[in-house]
Design an enzyme around this catalytic site. Structure first.
Site, PDB file in Angstrom:
ATOM      1  N   GLY A  78     -13.498 -17.057   5.318  1.00 40.79           N
ATOM      2  CA  GLY A  78     -12.738 -16.261   6.290  1.00 40.79           C
ATOM      3  C   GLY A  78     -13.137 -14.797   6.170  1.00 40.79           C
ATOM      4  O   GLY A  78     -14.216 -14.459   5.663  1.00 40.79           O
ATOM      5  N   LYS A  90      -8.029  -5.904  11.680  1.00 39.65           N
ATOM      6  CA  LYS A  90      -9.219  -5.499  10.923  1.00 39.65           C
ATOM      7  C   LYS A  90     -10.524  -5.620  11.732  1.00 39.65           C
ATOM      8  O   LYS A  90     -11.447  -4.844  11.525  1.00 39.65           O
ATOM      9  CB  LYS A  90      -9.338  -6.330   9.643  1.00 39.65           C
ATOM     10  CG  LYS A  90      -8.364  -5.910   8.550  1.00 39.65           C
ATOM     11  CD  LYS A  90      -8.623  -6.721   7.287  1.00 39.65           C
ATOM     12  CE  LYS A  90      -7.861  -6.159   6.111  1.00 39.65           C
ATOM     13  NZ  LYS A  90      -8.203  -6.816   4.850  1.00 39.65           N
ATOM     14  N   SER A 120       0.798  -1.229   0.000  1.00 35.99           N
ATOM     15  CA  SER A 120       0.000   0.000   0.000  1.00 35.99           C
ATOM     16  C   SER A 120       0.834   1.285   0.000  1.00 35.99           C
ATOM     17  O   SER A 120       0.474   2.244  -0.691  1.00 35.99           O
ATOM     18  CB  SER A 120      -0.974  -0.005   1.180  1.00 35.99           C
ATOM     19  OG  SER A 120      -1.925  -1.032   0.994  1.00 35.99           O
ATOM     20  N   TYR A 174      -3.265 -12.524  -4.457  1.00 33.36           N
ATOM     21  CA  TYR A 174      -2.492 -11.743  -5.417  1.00 33.36           C
ATOM     22  C   TYR A 174      -1.046 -12.210  -5.419  1.00 33.36           C
ATOM     23  O   TYR A 174      -0.458 -12.433  -4.384  1.00 33.36           O
ATOM     24  CB  TYR A 174      -2.603 -10.234  -5.184  1.00 33.36           C
ATOM     25  CG  TYR A 174      -2.444  -9.743  -3.774  1.00 33.36           C
ATOM     26  CD1 TYR A 174      -3.544  -9.480  -2.996  1.00 33.36           C
ATOM     27  CD2 TYR A 174      -1.177  -9.530  -3.226  1.00 33.36           C
ATOM     28  CE1 TYR A 174      -3.412  -9.017  -1.699  1.00 33.36           C
ATOM     29  CE2 TYR A 174      -1.036  -9.060  -1.935  1.00 33.36           C
ATOM     30  CZ  TYR A 174      -2.153  -8.812  -1.175  1.00 33.36           C
ATOM     31  OH  TYR A 174      -2.016  -8.366   0.110  1.00 33.36           O
ATOM     32  N   ASN A 207     -10.954  -1.867   6.921  1.00 33.91           N
ATOM     33  CA  ASN A 207      -9.613  -1.761   6.320  1.00 33.91           C
ATOM     34  C   ASN A 207      -9.226  -0.311   6.048  1.00 33.91           C
ATOM     35  O   ASN A 207      -8.089  -0.037   5.666  1.00 33.91           O
ATOM     36  CB  ASN A 207      -9.504  -2.596   5.037  1.00 33.91           C
ATOM     37  CG  ASN A 207     -10.095  -1.897   3.832  1.00 33.91           C
ATOM     38  OD1 ASN A 207     -11.045  -1.125   3.961  1.00 33.91           O
ATOM     39  ND2 ASN A 207      -9.550  -2.161   2.663  1.00 33.91           N
TER      40      ASN A 207
HETATM   41  P1  NAP Z   1      -8.656 -16.018   6.697  1.00 32.30           P
HETATM   42  O1  NAP Z   1      -9.676 -15.214   7.410  1.00 32.30           O
HETATM   43  O2  NAP Z   1      -7.556 -16.655   7.466  1.00 32.30           O
HETATM   44  O3  NAP Z   1      -9.459 -17.192   5.894  1.00 32.30           O
HETATM   45  C1  NAP Z   1      -8.764 -18.194   5.211  1.00 32.30           C
HETATM   46  C2  NAP Z   1      -9.731 -19.086   4.443  1.00 32.30           C
HETATM   47  O4  NAP Z   1      -8.942 -20.028   3.713  1.00 32.30           O
HETATM   48  C3  NAP Z   1     -10.700 -19.889   5.308  1.00 32.30           C
HETATM   49  O5  NAP Z   1     -11.903 -20.084   4.619  1.00 32.30           O
HETATM   50  C4  NAP Z   1      -9.955 -21.234   5.459  1.00 32.30           C
HETATM   51  O6  NAP Z   1     -10.820 -22.328   5.685  1.00 32.30           O
HETATM   52  C5  NAP Z   1      -9.354 -21.363   4.067  1.00 32.30           C
HETATM   53  N1  NAP Z   1      -8.193 -22.244   4.088  1.00 32.30           N
HETATM   54  C6  NAP Z   1      -6.962 -21.975   4.594  1.00 32.30           C
HETATM   55  N2  NAP Z   1      -6.146 -23.041   4.411  1.00 32.30           N
HETATM   56  C7  NAP Z   1      -6.885 -23.995   3.789  1.00 32.30           C
HETATM   57  C8  NAP Z   1      -6.609 -25.330   3.340  1.00 32.30           C
HETATM   58  N3  NAP Z   1      -5.406 -25.884   3.486  1.00 32.30           N
HETATM   59  N4  NAP Z   1      -7.605 -26.020   2.724  1.00 32.30           N
HETATM   60  C9  NAP Z   1      -8.832 -25.484   2.565  1.00 32.30           C
HETATM   61  N5  NAP Z   1      -9.155 -24.216   2.972  1.00 32.30           N
HETATM   62  C10 NAP Z   1      -8.186 -23.492   3.581  1.00 32.30           C
HETATM   63  O7  NAP Z   1      -7.927 -15.181   5.557  1.00 32.30           O
HETATM   64  P2  NAP Z   1      -8.560 -13.939   4.752  1.00 32.30           P
HETATM   65  O8  NAP Z   1      -8.236 -12.675   5.473  1.00 32.30           O
HETATM   66  O9  NAP Z   1      -9.963 -14.258   4.451  1.00 32.30           O
HETATM   67  O10 NAP Z   1      -7.650 -13.917   3.413  1.00 32.30           O
HETATM   68  C11 NAP Z   1      -7.777 -14.953   2.458  1.00 32.30           C
HETATM   69  C12 NAP Z   1      -6.988 -14.600   1.211  1.00 32.30           C
HETATM   70  O11 NAP Z   1      -7.555 -13.456   0.569  1.00 32.30           O
HETATM   71  C13 NAP Z   1      -5.517 -14.253   1.465  1.00 32.30           C
HETATM   72  O12 NAP Z   1      -4.740 -14.856   0.454  1.00 32.30           O
HETATM   73  C14 NAP Z   1      -5.471 -12.739   1.314  1.00 32.30           C
HETATM   74  O13 NAP Z   1      -4.200 -12.268   0.882  1.00 32.30           O
HETATM   75  C15 NAP Z   1      -6.520 -12.561   0.221  1.00 32.30           C
HETATM   76  N6  NAP Z   1      -7.051 -11.198   0.179  1.00 32.30           N
HETATM   77  C16 NAP Z   1      -6.865 -10.494  -0.967  1.00 32.30           C
HETATM   78  C17 NAP Z   1      -7.344  -9.204  -1.063  1.00 32.30           C
HETATM   79  C18 NAP Z   1      -7.121  -8.444  -2.346  1.00 32.30           C
HETATM   80  O14 NAP Z   1      -7.201  -7.212  -2.314  1.00 32.30           O
HETATM   81  N7  NAP Z   1      -6.871  -9.123  -3.452  1.00 32.30           N
HETATM   82  C19 NAP Z   1      -8.024  -8.614   0.015  1.00 32.30           C
HETATM   83  C20 NAP Z   1      -8.218  -9.370   1.178  1.00 32.30           C
HETATM   84  C21 NAP Z   1      -7.716 -10.673   1.252  1.00 32.30           C
HETATM   85  P3  NAP Z   1     -11.306 -22.719   7.180  1.00 32.30           P
HETATM   86  O15 NAP Z   1     -12.473 -21.805   7.490  1.00 32.30           O
HETATM   87  O16 NAP Z   1     -11.694 -24.140   7.046  1.00 32.30           O
HETATM   88  O17 NAP Z   1     -10.130 -22.505   8.089  1.00 32.30           O
END
Ligand code: NAP
Length: 293
Positions: free
Chosen positions: A142, A79, A30, A237, A100
């Site tokens: 998540g 967050k 950012s 990303y 955020n």
């Molecule tokens: P989070 O709250 O930790 O959630 C992670 C999710 O992934 C949960 O649904 C979890 O399932 C699942 N997961 C993790 N490991 C897994 C595995 N081995 N097998 C199956 N499911 C698995 O994380 P978050 O904050 O939501 O972020 C998730 C992703 O989105 C990250 O890569 C982040 O960088 C990306 N993101 C991108 C942007 C963007 O601007 N492009 C913005 C925000 C986030 P369970 O519920 O079963 O644990």
């Protein structure tokens, strides 16, 4: 021309200060994006990163209020924990259960969530996709899923299927959305029990899990079962295509990774702080510049 970090604008007593708090913070893209945009828009702002340990959050938030910051971004792990420390929440943050972006007005702190709306912008600009009556298949439940799903509901999604490894987490989002956005039908499924029929009925597959960040495959998803008209958005990303995006492209399904969403959430935050649209293409150009250098 994106800001290349060499001609840092002078900081004076009039310079408005914004920044980002998270822990850790070194990885954040950012500061590069926002400082490039402020410079290109000739705005006297500076954007700084702050590593804030969880136990220091309350003191830091009050400090930012006292220091007269114009606003700040909030990233992992703050967050959700920052929410009770703010004076007001915008609908985007309240529905997402996460903040955020914070705007400081006087000594009041107002929390927003631009991640979800950034997703909607990216879906339109990169995939020409507008949520409608057709099913959207969301993988993951998540924080990113919740913000994205709330924004999809607000944008008019008629039907969302949340498919997650832990079913309880999918149910928790379904219940939060049902009470807030009853017009959207929400179903849940277990990731290892996703059926061909459920894939065939989906117009968009949205990956919100962290799988793919380190090249991991998401098992149990047979991309070739998606209809030919389907599109795929991977929130992860990375510099190059994620394994999921690669598989989709091999099946001639239009697919992109989450860089566009990252840029769009930043552009929306810029507008919240400055009241102006971010200069077109500058944040994206700044990211491309560091990714290829
Ligand atoms: P989070 O709250 O930790 O959630 C992670 C999710 O992934 C949960 O649904 C979890 O399932 C699942 N997961 C993790 N490991 C897994 C595995 N081995 N097998 C199956 N499911 C698995 O994380 P978050 O904050 O939501 O972020 C998730 C992703 O989105 C990250 O890569 C982040 O960088 C990306 N993101 C991108 C942007 C963007 O601007 N492009 C913005 C925000 C986030 P369970 O519920 O079963 O644990």
């Amino acid at each position: 021309m994106p800001w290349d970090g060499e001609d840092m604008p002078a900081v004076t007593g009039k310079t408005k200060v914004v920044g980002i708090i998270g822990y850790p913070i070194e990885h954040s893209l950012s500061p590069i994006m926002q400082n490039a945009a402020f410079a290109a828009a000739l705005l006297d702002y500076i954007y700084l990163p702050f590593a804030v340990a969880p136990e220091k959050l309350e003191a830091v938030v009050n400090g930012l209020r006292g220091l007269g910051f114009s606003g700040f971004n909030v990233t992992i792990p703050h967050k959700t924990s920052i929410m009770p420390l703010l004076d007001r929440l915008d609908e985007s943050a309240d529905a997402a259960g996460a903040v955020n972006t914070v705007k400081v007005i006087g000594s009041s702190l107002i929390g927003y969530n631009t991640d979800g709306d950034g997703l909607i912008v990216a879906l339109l600009s990169e995939l020409d996709y507008i949520p409608g009556s057709e099913q959207i298949l969301v993988i993951g439940a998540g924080g990113a899923a919740r913000g994205g799903i709330a924004a999809l509901c607000r944008a008019g999604a008629g039907k969302i299927l949340i498919c997650n490894r832990t079913l309880d987490n999918a149910y928790s989002i379904k219940s939060a959305m049902n009470s807030r956005y009853p017009e959207t039908e929400i179903d849940v499924a277990c990731l290892d029990q996703l059926t061909e029929k459920q894939l065939k009925a989906s117009s968009l597959l949205l990956n919100t899990t962290s799988l793919g960040m380190k090249g991991e495959e998401i098992k149990h998803i047979d991309i070739s079962s998606l209809p030919a008209s389907a599109k795929l958005y991977d929130m992860v990303y990375s510099k190059s295509a994620t394994p999921l995006v690669e598989r989709a492209l091999e099946s001639f399904i239009p697919a992109v990774n989450g860089i566009g969403m990252l840029v769009a959430q930043g552009e929306l935050a810029f507008k919240i702080w400055t009241g102006q649209n971010a200069p077109d293409g500058v944040m994206r150009g700044a990211l491309d510049h560091i990714c290829h250098s």
